[in-house]
Design a protein around this motif. Structure first.
Motif, PDB file in Angstrom:
ATOM      1  N   THR A 273       0.846  -1.175   0.000  1.00  8.10           N
ATOM      2  CA  THR A 273       0.000   0.000   0.000  1.00  8.10           C
ATOM      3  C   THR A 273       0.884   1.228   0.000  1.00  8.10           C
ATOM      4  OG1 THR A 273      -1.683  -1.167   1.263  1.00  8.10           O
ATOM      5  CG2 THR A 273      -1.794   1.234   1.262  1.00  8.10           C
TER       6      THR A 273
ATOM      7  N   ASP B  86       1.680   5.048   0.522  1.00  8.08           N
ATOM      8  CA  ASP B  86       1.168   6.141   1.323  1.00  8.08           C
ATOM      9  C   ASP B  86       1.244   7.417   0.514  1.00  8.08           C
ATOM     10  OD1 ASP B  86       0.547   8.046   3.151  1.00  8.08           O
ATOM     11  OD2 ASP B  86       2.018   7.420   4.651  1.00  8.08           O
TER      12      ASP B  86
ATOM     13  N   SER C 202       4.019   1.606   2.799  1.00  6.56           N
ATOM     14  CA  SER C 202       3.722   1.659   4.219  1.00  6.56           C
ATOM     15  C   SER C 202       3.343   0.265   4.712  1.00  6.56           C
ATOM     16  CB  SER C 202       2.585   2.643   4.492  1.00  6.56           C
ATOM     17  OG  SER C 202       1.400   2.198   3.869  1.00  6.56           O
TER      18      SER C 202
ATOM     19  N   SER D 140       1.204  -2.362   6.975  1.00  6.20           N
ATOM     20  CA  SER D 140      -0.181  -2.462   7.409  1.00  6.20           C
ATOM     21  C   SER D 140      -0.304  -2.292   8.929  1.00  6.20           C
ATOM     22  CB  SER D 140      -0.752  -3.827   7.009  1.00  6.20           C
ATOM     23  OG  SER D 140      -2.028  -4.023   7.598  1.00  6.20           O
ATOM     24  N   LEU D 141      -1.374  -1.615   9.351  1.00  5.32           N
ATOM     25  CA  LEU D 141      -1.691  -1.444  10.766  1.00  5.32           C
ATOM     26  C   LEU D 141      -2.781  -2.417  11.220  1.00  5.32           C
ATOM     27  CD1 LEU D 141      -1.805   2.476  10.932  1.00  5.32           C
ATOM     28  CD2 LEU D 141       0.153   0.968  11.315  1.00  5.32           C
ATOM     29  N   HIS D 142      -3.057  -3.412  10.405  1.00  5.94           N
ATOM     30  CA  HIS D 142      -4.176  -4.333  10.655  1.00  5.94           C
ATOM     31  C   HIS D 142      -4.091  -5.003  12.026  1.00  5.94           C
ATOM     32  CE1 HIS D 142      -7.183  -7.455   9.986  1.00  5.94           C
ATOM     33  NE2 HIS D 142      -6.286  -8.344  10.387  1.00  5.94           N
TER      34      HIS D 142
ATOM     35  N   GLN E  43      -5.494  -2.913  15.112  1.00  8.04           N
ATOM     36  CA  GLN E  43      -6.821  -2.299  15.072  1.00  8.04           C
ATOM     37  C   GLN E  43      -7.730  -2.891  16.165  1.00  8.04           C
ATOM     38  OE1 GLN E  43      -7.498   0.290  12.462  1.00  8.04           O
ATOM     39  NE2 GLN E  43      -5.308   0.027  12.814  1.00  8.04           N
TER      40      GLN E  43
ATOM     41  N   ASN F 110      -8.273   2.977  15.440  1.00  4.11           N
ATOM     42  CA  ASN F 110      -8.955   3.015  14.149  1.00  4.11           C
ATOM     43  C   ASN F 110      -8.005   3.655  13.144  1.00  4.11           C
ATOM     44  OD1 ASN F 110     -10.752   3.035  12.047  1.00  4.11           O
ATOM     45  ND2 ASN F 110     -12.056   4.639  12.872  1.00  4.11           N
ATOM     46  N   GLU F 111      -7.508   2.826  12.217  1.00  5.25           N
ATOM     47  CA  GLU F 111      -6.485   3.250  11.261  1.00  5.25           C
ATOM     48  C   GLU F 111      -5.247   3.697  12.030  1.00  5.25           C
ATOM     49  OE1 GLU F 111      -8.211   5.924   8.413  1.00  5.25           O
ATOM     50  OE2 GLU F 111      -9.498   4.362   7.576  1.00  5.25           O
ATOM     51  N   ASP F 112      -4.822   4.974  11.941  1.00  4.75           N
ATOM     52  CA  ASP F 112      -3.567   5.385  12.575  1.00  4.75           C
ATOM     53  C   ASP F 112      -3.786   6.239  13.817  1.00  4.75           C
ATOM     54  OD1 ASP F 112      -4.503   7.658  11.336  1.00  4.75           O
ATOM     55  OD2 ASP F 112      -2.568   8.277  10.531  1.00  4.75           O
TER      56      ASP F 112
ATOM     57  N   ASP G 215      -0.880   9.420  14.696  1.00  2.00           N
ATOM     58  CA  ASP G 215       0.072   9.200  13.598  1.00  2.00           C
ATOM     59  C   ASP G 215       0.852   7.893  13.758  1.00  2.00           C
ATOM     60  OD1 ASP G 215      -0.738  11.653  12.587  1.00  2.00           O
ATOM     61  OD2 ASP G 215       0.913  12.753  13.519  1.00  2.00           O
TER      62      ASP G 215
ATOM     63  N   HIS H 253       4.702   6.226  16.938  1.00  2.00           N
ATOM     64  CA  HIS H 253       3.525   7.087  17.040  1.00  2.00           C
ATOM     65  C   HIS H 253       3.849   8.278  17.916  1.00  2.00           C
ATOM     66  CE1 HIS H 253       3.264   4.965  20.875  1.00  2.00           C
ATOM     67  NE2 HIS H 253       2.336   5.839  21.285  1.00  2.00           N
TER      68      HIS H 253
END
Length: 250
Positions: free
Chosen positions: A28, A30, A39, A41-43, A46, A67-69, A90, A101
């Motif tokens: 993916t 960014d 980038s 994944s932040l899966h 979550q 939720n997301e970042d 972030d 973050h």
């Protein structure tokens, strides 16, 4: 011959474009990344998380939804923050379960921090700022075990049988929920009904932190270790007689 060469060149061009398309689909990109780097994944992080440990126990029990970042506080508990505060901002994946973050501090400033996602569905946070709360441990809320379950093994009466202040032996304490109250002071000099063990918190199945009432009527940080044969060994973070204790179930 020319037609064959042209056909070959077109075929190679199409093949190259196909490989580029497949490569891009596997990562993916960014759009905010000026270097156009893939980038991560932040899966994995979550969802809902609950804080269970760290070097600021007051904030334990706080809940965050990622939720997301962004990680938003959904239950502040006794932390001093407010529900709806953005605690983690972030979030960026770095690979191998590591993330960076911005962490909201108690002064409402943001500080650079890292999150490590463990194989046991545990998040360990390290904030690049000194002071209480710069080390944190979180678990997924769906896997959370309430403190009352861990503290069940301590409920009931305990009698002191050893330590480096024999005068206090034979004192009896009754544990209810997360506190221990003196029900028999024996010759200790404490009073019946004194809150001897305050705010007991389970670190795991057998280890506990709490506040110990000293003979000067001040509270000191301490730990309990539950061993075989229902034996409690206590270590109080204060020098002097009585900082090492042994208790057995009465």
């Amino acid at each position: 011959m020319k037609n064959y060469r042209k056909f070959t060149q077109i075929t190679l061009l199409l093949l190259s474009l196909s490989l580029v398309s497949v490569s891009c689909s596997e990562e993916t990109l960014d759009p905010n990344n000026n270097n156009n780097q893939p980038s991560v994944s932040l899966h994995d992080i979550q969802g809902d998380w609950i804080r269970i440990g760290g070097n600021n126990p007051t904030n334990n029990g706080m809940k965050i939804n990622v939720n997301e970042d962004i990680g938003t506080i959904t239950d502040k508990q006794q932390s001093g923050f407010s529900d709806g505060d953005i605690k983690w901002m972030d979030i960026v994946g770095q690979g191998s379960g590591n993330y960076t973050h911005q962490e909201l501090g108690s002064d409402y400033n943001y500080y650079p921090a890292t999150i490590n996602f463990g194989v046991d569905d545990t998040l360990r946070v390290d904030v690049n700022h000194s002071g209480a709360g710069n080390l944190q441990k979180w678990v997924r809320e769906a896997n959370f075990t309430p403190q009352s379950v861990y503290l069940e093994v301590l409920q009931g009466s305990w009698i002191r049988v050893g330590g480096n202040n024999p005068t206090n032996n034979d004192m009896v304490i009754d544990v209810e929920a997360d506190n221990g109250i003196i029900t028999d002071p024996a010759l200790s000099g404490f009073d019946l009904g004194d809150l001897k063990w305050k705010d007991i918190y389970a670190l795991n199945n057998n280890s506990f932190s709490y506040e110990e009432l000293g003979s000067d009527n001040n509270y000191y940080p301490a730990t309990m270790e539950l061993g075989v044969a229902d034996t409690l060994r206590i270590d109080v973070n204060n020098s002097g007689a009585g900082y090492i204790q042994k208790w057995v179930r009465q």
